[in-house]
Scaffold this active site. Structure first.
Site, PDB file in Angstrom:
ATOM      1  N   TYR A 125     -44.693  50.288 -54.900  1.00 20.62           N
ATOM      2  CA  TYR A 125     -45.981  49.627 -55.317  1.00 20.62           C
ATOM      3  C   TYR A 125     -45.769  48.540 -55.195  1.00 20.62           C
ATOM      4  O   TYR A 125     -46.363  47.646 -54.776  1.00 20.62           O
ATOM      5  CB  TYR A 125     -45.094  49.433 -56.626  1.00 20.62           C
ATOM      6  CG  TYR A 125     -45.910  50.445 -57.945  1.00 20.62           C
ATOM      7  CD1 TYR A 125     -45.943  51.432 -57.559  1.00 20.62           C
ATOM      8  CD2 TYR A 125     -47.473  49.794 -58.411  1.00 20.62           C
ATOM      9  CE1 TYR A 125     -46.380  52.296 -59.177  1.00 20.62           C
ATOM     10  CE2 TYR A 125     -47.568  50.424 -59.073  1.00 20.62           C
ATOM     11  CZ  TYR A 125     -47.356  51.789 -59.315  1.00 20.62           C
ATOM     12  OH  TYR A 125     -48.049  52.618 -60.479  1.00 20.62           O
ATOM     13  N   LYS A 192     -33.539  59.031 -58.932  1.00 18.01           N
ATOM     14  CA  LYS A 192     -33.008  60.492 -57.773  1.00 18.01           C
ATOM     15  C   LYS A 192     -32.420  60.373 -56.292  1.00 18.01           C
ATOM     16  O   LYS A 192     -32.841  60.146 -56.065  1.00 18.01           O
ATOM     17  CB  LYS A 192     -34.963  61.038 -57.182  1.00 18.01           C
ATOM     18  CG  LYS A 192     -35.522  61.738 -57.176  1.00 18.01           C
ATOM     19  CD  LYS A 192     -36.211  62.950 -57.555  1.00 18.01           C
ATOM     20  CE  LYS A 192     -36.507  64.049 -57.498  1.00 18.01           C
ATOM     21  NZ  LYS A 192     -36.041  65.675 -57.746  1.00 18.01           N
ATOM     22  N   ASP A 225     -36.756  64.320 -62.062  1.00 17.76           N
ATOM     23  CA  ASP A 225     -37.139  65.546 -62.770  1.00 17.76           C
ATOM     24  C   ASP A 225     -36.605  66.220 -63.836  1.00 17.76           C
ATOM     25  O   ASP A 225     -37.564  66.466 -65.106  1.00 17.76           O
ATOM     26  CB  ASP A 225     -37.139  66.514 -61.142  1.00 17.76           C
ATOM     27  CG  ASP A 225     -36.809  66.766 -60.919  1.00 17.76           C
ATOM     28  OD1 ASP A 225     -35.420  65.873 -61.319  1.00 17.76           O
ATOM     29  OD2 ASP A 225     -35.911  67.170 -59.525  1.00 17.76           O
ATOM     30  N   ASP A 249     -43.820  54.421 -64.418  1.00 20.75           N
ATOM     31  CA  ASP A 249     -45.370  54.704 -64.424  1.00 20.75           C
ATOM     32  C   ASP A 249     -45.433  55.441 -64.961  1.00 20.75           C
ATOM     33  O   ASP A 249     -46.211  55.620 -66.397  1.00 20.75           O
ATOM     34  CB  ASP A 249     -46.024  54.168 -63.225  1.00 20.75           C
ATOM     35  CG  ASP A 249     -47.435  53.717 -63.642  1.00 20.75           C
ATOM     36  OD1 ASP A 249     -47.804  53.524 -64.589  1.00 20.75           O
ATOM     37  OD2 ASP A 249     -48.623  54.106 -63.020  1.00 20.75           O
TER      38      ASP A 249
END
Ligand code: NAD
Length: 361
Positions: A125, A192, A225, A249
């Site tokens: 972002y 991640k 995930d 988000d």
């Protein structure tokens, strides 16, 4: 003394739900001095093409608190998101999105009380992007190749994902402070790090260092995930989640879905000196001006604002009035009815009237 608050109606459905929220906040009896300011595509022409006029930023800086309706961002072209710019200009680095089930909302789960803390200045972002075919993209692609990497395909746009120790530390510290203030016991850090070792890896390492200094709150981590599946299967196992910008988000929309959708998902953006309160949802332009959509997410953001201002009793009263209204299921908008075409659905301003009637009862 009256609380000075900058009021940004936004665009699309923003002005209607912001007006409904302002009315219920005034009806709590807390005194506000509202400072209306503009932002968004509709006001660009009047401000030399700038959708975020300097007066708006100055007003928020001066007052330290703003209530904001959603603002439309053109997809793929046009100006950069006003929401992202606002966060960057005011250094609003921590976004808080509480997701709680209220009785009467149709959901798959009935006992969720989860808070998502999202970092909001870094990650993909940050706005560092280079269009495919631009001289900058070609130069960067050549640099990447010269340093031993290959783009999977040469016809690529490039986006940089910066994650820093500074940015991570302050948002994770914020999450621990918030947990302590709100009596929460458990923070799960999402990442991640298995794939992005130098960005998410740094995020996780820094978060663990901060956690080591805050042993009173339980801390663990999940790969993003896996977290998606966990949240859908066992949401009750989680109390607070702290996440980098992009995952945060997505998790906040996912969590909003768990508790009944965007119509009941509030939010707040915090910096060191400034806080901006706004619903999680966007400007839903197709419903603009129809007195149709649900103002409750922005009203619940108003509840967060009352607590931020130290008006805890009024915050609890307003939340109780909204919870009551949802439980009764009468004076609610179409999205909270069993069927979306339910003829008994009321309009945005009627929800405000009904909440005010409860506050005054
Ligand atoms: P959206 O949240 O505006 O709308 C998605 C759908 O959710 C709507 O079509 C509607 O069916 C439903 N919905 C949303 N708010 C509702 C409400 N209060 N009551 C009832 N139903 C509601 O998402 P979008 O369509 O992806 O985005 C529209 C615009 O909003 C885009 O330009 C986007 O960039 C912008 N946006 C702004 C903010 C912000 O200002 N903070 C946040 C998200 C999206």
């Amino acid at each position: 003394m009256a609380h000075r608050v900058t009021l940004i109606p936004g665009d699309g459905i923003g002005p209607e739900i912001t007006e409904a929220t302002r009315r219920v906040l005034d009806a709590t009896g807390v005194e506000f001095e509202w400072h209306p300011q503009q932002a968004g595509a509709d006001v660009m022409d009047a401000h030399g093409g700038d959708p975020l006029p300097p007066e708006t930023l100055e007003s928020i800086r001066r007052n330290g608190v703003a209530l904001k309706g959603p603002i439309t961002t053109p997809v793929g072209e046009g100006f950069r998101s006003v929401n992202v710019r606002l966060r960057n200009e005011l250094d609003l680095y921590a976004q808080v999105r509480p997701c709680k089930t209220y009785k009467g909302v149709r959901t798959r789960f009935d006992d969720i009380d989860l808070v998502i803390v999202r970092e909001t200045t870094e990650d993909n972002y940050a706005g560092i992007e280079y269009a495919y075919g631009s001289p900058e993209e070609e130069e960067l692609a050549a640099w990447i190749e010269a340093h031993g990497n290959r783009l999977p395909n040469p016809d690529s746009g490039l986006s940089i994902k910066p994650i820093s120790i500074t940015g991570t530390r302050r948002v994770v510290e914020f999450a621990f402070d918030y947990a302590r203030r709100m009596g929460r016991k458990h923070i799960t850090c999402v990442h991640k790090a298995n794939i992005m070792k130098f960005t998410d890896g740094l995020w996780l390492r820094t978060a663990r260092e901060v956690a080591a200094g805050n042993p009173d709150i339980r801390f663990d981590d999940r790969i993003a995930d896996n977290m998606c599946m966990q949240l859908v299967q066992w949401p009750e196992d989680y109390d607070m989640i702290v996440a980098p910008n992009l995952y945060g988000d997505m998790f906040s929309d996912l969590a909003a879905g768990l508790v009944g959708g965007l119509g009941v998902a509030p939010g707040a953006n915090y910096g060191n000196d400034v806080a901006v309160f706004e619903p999680t949802h966007g400007s839903a332009p197709k419903y603009a001006g129809q007195n149709k959509v649900n103002p409750i997410a922005e009203m619940l953001s108003g509840v967060m604002m009352l607590h931020h201002l130290g008006e805890h009793e009024a915050g609890e009263r307003l939340e109780a009035a909204i919870a009551d209204l949802i439980r009764e299921g009468k004076s609610v908008t179409y999205d909270m009815k069993p069927r979306r075409d339910d003829p008994t659905a009321v309009g945005t301003s009627d929800v405000a009237d009904a909440v005010i009637a409860k506050l005054e009862a």
